[in-house]
Design an enzyme around this catalytic site. Structure first.
Site, PDB file in Angstrom:
ATOM      1  N   LYS A 224      21.039  42.953  14.890  1.00 52.20           N
ATOM      2  CA  LYS A 224      19.704  43.230  14.348  1.00 52.20           C
ATOM      3  C   LYS A 224      18.666  43.390  15.458  1.00 52.20           C
ATOM      4  O   LYS A 224      18.858  42.936  16.593  1.00 52.20           O
ATOM      5  CB  LYS A 224      19.328  42.173  13.312  1.00 52.20           C
ATOM      6  N   ARG A 264      28.047  37.118   8.833  1.00 49.32           N
ATOM      7  CA  ARG A 264      28.327  38.525   8.501  1.00 49.32           C
ATOM      8  C   ARG A 264      28.137  39.339   9.776  1.00 49.32           C
ATOM      9  O   ARG A 264      27.024  39.412  10.297  1.00 49.32           O
ATOM     10  CB  ARG A 264      27.363  38.982   7.410  1.00 49.32           C
TER      11      ARG A 264
HETATM   12  N1  PMM Z   1      22.153  42.550   6.327  1.00 53.90           N
HETATM   13  C1  PMM Z   1      22.374  43.865   6.122  1.00 53.90           C
HETATM   14  C2  PMM Z   1      23.086  44.297   4.996  1.00 53.90           C
HETATM   15  N2  PMM Z   1      23.580  43.414   4.100  1.00 53.90           N
HETATM   16  N3  PMM Z   1      23.905  41.188   3.413  1.00 53.90           N
HETATM   17  C3  PMM Z   1      23.699  39.885   3.587  1.00 53.90           C
HETATM   18  N4  PMM Z   1      24.179  38.991   2.695  1.00 53.90           N
HETATM   19  N5  PMM Z   1      22.982  39.405   4.661  1.00 53.90           N
HETATM   20  C4  PMM Z   1      22.447  40.236   5.593  1.00 53.90           C
HETATM   21  O1  PMM Z   1      21.797  39.736   6.535  1.00 53.90           O
HETATM   22  C5  PMM Z   1      22.647  41.643   5.429  1.00 53.90           C
HETATM   23  C6  PMM Z   1      23.395  42.081   4.304  1.00 53.90           C
HETATM   24  C7  PMM Z   1      21.837  44.857   7.104  1.00 53.90           C
HETATM   25  O2  PMM Z   1      22.694  45.005   8.201  1.00 53.90           O
HETATM   26  P1  PMM Z   1      23.737  46.233   8.338  1.00 53.90           P
HETATM   27  O3  PMM Z   1      22.953  47.515   8.095  1.00 53.90           O
HETATM   28  O4  PMM Z   1      24.268  46.171   9.711  1.00 53.90           O
HETATM   29  O5  PMM Z   1      24.804  46.063   7.324  1.00 53.90           O
END
Ligand code: PMM
Length: 286
Positions: A224, A264
């Site tokens: 991030k 994650r």
């Molecule tokens: N961050 C993203 C997408 N989905 N889901 C959860 N539960 N927690 C998060 O922090 C989260 C998520 C955005 O990141 P990405 O675009 O790299 O998937």
């Protein structure tokens, strides 16, 4: 001292350490890997590789949530995620579907998904919580205030930790009122979603406060922007997205020590090593 939250979510793997969730974004525009896994075959191969690398579950999403992102149509989201969920599940991978839409959650579970990861915590689609209750699968409730086009306008808090806990607690109550079992719910502070970098750091530094909710905690820091800013060069060049994986592994280890149930991440091997070290370290800590 904060109480220890539950270590498990019913229906998901139970290793004796923090879980590692690998990310498969089947999107043209995610900040971290947009466009790389848009073709079903590429996304399936990537999910398989994450599983073989030791991911406890693989999170498949078809909607980018980067700040400012426009939403895909339901049909586009389904066309992106369902083939990937179907094939990975058929191969025995434990899949969660990252969606804010009840209709996508329902079809993904029919295709084999074992959990619903809803970044809106039920706020984006009024049918979501009753649908998940009906499907009887685990539900990850993330803190969220608005869609990506406007969320950063809402990054104001009296005290970010207290406010996030209160708003998450309201969403958990809504989920339980709809019939989702307590042992199937996990919470997530939603780093970067209506949050500044300082808000993210505050939530991480006081992660144990989330244990007051009495539910397993998932943490998503991977790649991030706040890590990119932390690691910027002296002349202000942010660290590129794909060069943030060591920092992401560091946050995985620290989140695990602070009692996170799951992290994650995009780079599974680094974070798996990190949480294994953290788990061993914690066992020797009096
Ligand atoms: N961050 C993203 C997408 N989905 N889901 C959860 N539960 N927690 C998060 O922090 C989260 C998520 C955005 O990141 P990405 O675009 O790299 O998937």
């Amino acid at each position: 001292m904060f109480a220890r939250p539950p270590r498990y979510v019913a229906g998901l793997p139970r290793p004796d350490r923090c879980l590692v969730m690998g990310v498969v974004n089947v999107t043209p525009d995610s900040f971290s890997d947009g466009g790389v896994w848009l073709e079903p075959a590429a996304a399936i191969a990537h999910g398989r590789a994450l599983s073989e690398a030791g991911a406890d579950l693989v999170d498949v999403g078809g909607e980018s949530t980067r700040p400012g992102a426009e939403r895909p149509s339901v049909d586009d989201e389904l066309a992106r995620v369902i083939p990937v969920v179907t094939e990975l599940s058929r191969e025995g991978v434990v899949v969660s579907v990252d969606t804010m839409r009840a209709s996508v959650a329902r079809q993904a579970v029919a295709a084999g998904a074992r959990a619903v990861n809803d970044v809106s915590g039920g706020l984006a689609d009024p049918a979501m919580v009753s649908t998940v209750a009906d499907l009887a699968v685990p539900y990850i409730v993330m803190h969220w205030r608005a869609h990506s086009t406007t969320m950063q306008d809402l990054a104001t808090y009296d005290d970010v930790v207290t406010d996030v806990c209160r708003e998450l607690s309201q969403r958990v109550h809504a989920a339980m009122a709809a019939g989702i079992a307590h042992e199937r719910i996990a919470v997530d502070p939603g780093l970067g979603f209506a949050k500044t970098g300082d808000h993210n750091w505050e939530l991480l530094g006081r992660l144990r406060a989330l244990h007051e909710l009495g539910l397993p905690v998932l943490v998503g820091t991977s790649r991030k922007a706040f890590l990119g800013r932390l690691l910027a060069t002296d002349d202000g060049q942010q660290r590129p997205v794909t060069a943030r994986d060591d920092a992401s592994a560091a946050t995985s280890a620290l989140a695990a020590v602070a009692g996170a149930w799951c992290v994650r991440v995009h780079d599974v091997p680094r974070s798996l090593d990190a949480v294994r070290v953290a788990s061993r370290w914690a066992r020797s800590t009096p």
